[in-house]
Write a protein that holds these residues in place. Structure first.
Motif, short mmCIF file in Angstrom:
data_model
loop_
_atom_site.label_atom_id
_atom_site.label_comp_id
_atom_site.label_asym_id
_atom_site.label_seq_id
_atom_site.Cartn_x
_atom_site.Cartn_y
_atom_site.Cartn_z
N ILE A 96 0.74 10.39 -36.49
CA ILE A 96 0.49 11.78 -37.09
C ILE A 96 0.58 12.75 -35.78
N VAL A 97 0.92 13.82 -35.93
CA VAL A 97 0.93 15.12 -35.00
C VAL A 97 0.04 16.08 -35.62
N PHE A 98 -0.77 16.57 -34.75
CA PHE A 98 -1.42 17.83 -35.29
C PHE A 98 -1.02 19.34 -34.41
N CYS A 99 -0.63 19.83 -35.29
CA CYS A 99 -0.08 21.06 -34.91
C CYS A 99 -0.76 22.41 -35.47
N MET A 100 -1.86 22.86 -34.89
CA MET A 100 -2.79 23.83 -35.52
C MET A 100 -2.70 25.20 -34.80
N SER A 101 -2.22 26.06 -35.27
CA SER A 101 -2.00 27.62 -35.04
C SER A 101 -1.18 27.60 -33.62
N VAL A 102 -0.28 26.78 -33.59
CA VAL A 102 0.98 26.84 -32.53
C VAL A 102 2.10 27.54 -33.00
N THR A 103 2.72 27.24 -34.09
CA THR A 103 4.06 27.70 -34.31
C THR A 103 4.34 29.30 -33.85
N PRO A 151 0.62 26.88 -39.86
CA PRO A 151 1.31 27.98 -39.23
C PRO A 151 0.56 29.51 -39.43
N GLN A 152 0.98 30.25 -38.51
CA GLN A 152 0.16 31.57 -38.45
C GLN A 152 0.92 32.37 -39.42
N ASP A 165 7.23 35.56 -45.03
CA ASP A 165 6.28 34.30 -45.22
C ASP A 165 6.45 33.02 -44.70
N MET A 166 5.64 33.24 -43.54
CA MET A 166 5.96 31.89 -42.55
C MET A 166 5.74 30.76 -42.98
N THR A 167 4.67 30.43 -43.91
CA THR A 167 4.49 29.14 -44.38
C THR A 167 5.68 28.67 -44.98
N SER A 168 6.22 29.20 -45.89
CA SER A 168 7.61 28.99 -46.53
C SER A 168 8.78 28.70 -45.74
N GLN A 169 8.76 29.66 -44.47
CA GLN A 169 9.84 29.23 -43.49
C GLN A 169 9.60 28.07 -42.71
N ILE A 170 8.33 27.69 -42.56
CA ILE A 170 8.23 26.39 -41.89
C ILE A 170 8.37 25.26 -42.53
N VAL A 171 7.99 25.33 -44.09
CA VAL A 171 8.41 24.16 -45.09
C VAL A 171 9.69 24.25 -45.05
N ARG A 172 10.56 25.34 -45.31
CA ARG A 172 12.25 25.35 -45.45
C ARG A 172 12.72 24.58 -44.27
N ILE A 173 12.28 24.94 -42.95
CA ILE A 173 12.98 24.54 -41.88
C ILE A 173 12.71 22.63 -41.86
N LEU A 174 11.52 22.31 -41.87
CA LEU A 174 11.05 21.01 -41.89
C LEU A 174 11.67 20.16 -42.94
N ARG A 208 -4.84 30.92 -43.34
CA ARG A 208 -3.94 29.93 -42.87
C ARG A 208 -3.84 28.48 -43.39
N SER A 209 -2.74 27.99 -43.96
CA SER A 209 -2.27 26.74 -44.65
C SER A 209 -2.55 25.68 -43.90
N LEU A 210 -3.04 24.51 -44.29
CA LEU A 210 -2.86 23.34 -43.63
C LEU A 210 -1.89 22.62 -44.49
N LEU A 211 -0.56 22.26 -43.98
CA LEU A 211 0.46 21.45 -44.54
C LEU A 211 0.53 20.11 -44.11
N LEU A 212 0.57 19.08 -44.85
CA LEU A 212 0.87 17.64 -44.43
C LEU A 212 2.36 17.36 -44.68
N PHE A 213 3.22 17.00 -43.83
CA PHE A 213 4.63 16.68 -43.94
C PHE A 213 4.63 14.99 -43.69
N ARG A 214 5.56 14.49 -44.09
CA ARG A 214 6.03 13.14 -43.93
C ARG A 214 7.49 12.96 -43.74
N THR A 215 7.89 12.28 -42.67
CA THR A 215 9.18 11.98 -42.54
C THR A 215 10.14 11.08 -43.75
N LYS A 216 11.20 11.43 -43.72
CA LYS A 216 12.12 10.64 -44.90
C LYS A 216 12.61 9.68 -44.41
#
Length: 273
Positions: free
Chosen positions: A158-165, A195-196, A227-236, A255-263
């Motif tokens: 797992i990688v934590f990326c907290m308020s870095v983007t 994401p900020q 909407d940077m949260t949506s933008q981050i979701v879209r890119i990932l 700020r949202s906390l979003l968990l992603f998983r590799t496909k």
């Protein structure tokens, strides 16, 4: 924390220690007293302590450690808090049913903050702090690979990326943000991102102007905005083969906390590649 409260906290820090780096003069997000106005507890209350135990149930008798990467760890307050939270530590001892061993590699671009983190860390055997520019493609592979090789692994759990983007985006532009997310998604199984929002971009640029400093080079030319949260979701999800697993809600500073998983069904990209 509301924006007005945040700026009040900034001013309080400056008044308390006039010689310290002013938050507005921290163009990489390397605030000297970050946890004072963004306390770790505000994130932890959204994250279930059993999260890692659910994501990585023990397999076989070896119970290999969970490996995490904390990008932009600052002075380590959140890194330590995450470690204690996920291991359900009370007075330094794990509670019954706590997750198995957790090892964190924590990196930041600011050597002063990293030195402070190393000195103050109560778990030096479990948390490793290094100075690293995660955007330095040439030099980032060696320390990441070296850490993983200690455990015979090729990727982080797992990688934590907290308020870095935002800081990556402001300093490296749209392509830099895209490449940053591509790199993180390629070296882990799960990615936790905070994401900020766009209002933070405007506030960061305003603070630089207020201090009479040069504006961020890429700010006016960014096309990824809104909407940077949506933008981050879209890119990932659309560009980097990850899927959104869960949104844990918003912190008190929105700020949202979003968990992603590799496909990927196979191991993520090896750092030896």
């Amino acid at each position: 924390m509301a924006a007005t409260d945040k700026f009040a906290a900034d001013e309080a820090v400056e008044t308390e220690n006039p010689g310290a780096l002013k938050p507005g003069a921290a163009p990489f997000g390397n605030f000297p007293h970050y946890s004072r106005f963004h306390p770790p507890e505000q994130r932890l209350r959204l994250l279930p302590p059993e999260l890692l135990r659910q994501l990585f149930p023990p397999e076989g008798p070896e119970r290999r450690p969970i490996l995490g990467l904390d990008v932009g760890c600052n002075s380590g307050d959140l890194s330590v808090a995450l470690y204690k939270h996920f291991l359900s530590l009370r007075d330094g001892e794990p509670c019954s049913g706590a997750s198995r061993d957790l090892r964190l590699l924590c990196c930041d671009i600011d050597p002063v903050l990293v030195e402070r983190a190393e000195k103050e860390c109560p778990f030096p055997d479990a948390l490793t702090f290094i100075t690293l520019d995660i955007m330095d493609e040439r030099n980032r592979k060696v320390p990441l690979r070296s850490f993983l090789s200690q455990f015979g692994r090729s990727a982080f759990d797992i990688v934590f990326c907290m308020s870095v983007t935002m800081w990556i985006h402001l300093n490296h532009g749209d392509h830099g943000l895209w490449e940053f997310l591509a790199h993180l998604s390629s070296v882990c199984h799960y990615l936790l991102v905070e994401p900020q929002p766009w209002k933070c971009y405007r506030a960061a640029a305003r603070r630089l102007r207020k201090l009479g400093l040069h504006n961020f080079d890429h700010f006016s030319s960014l096309t990824i905005r809104g909407d940077m949260t949506s933008q981050i979701v879209r890119i990932l999800t659309q560009d980097h083969a990850m899927e959104l697993v869960h949104c844990f809600g918003n912190t008190s500073w929105d700020r949202s906390l979003l968990l992603f998983r590799t496909k990927h069904t196979t191991e993520p990209q090896s750092l030896n590649d």
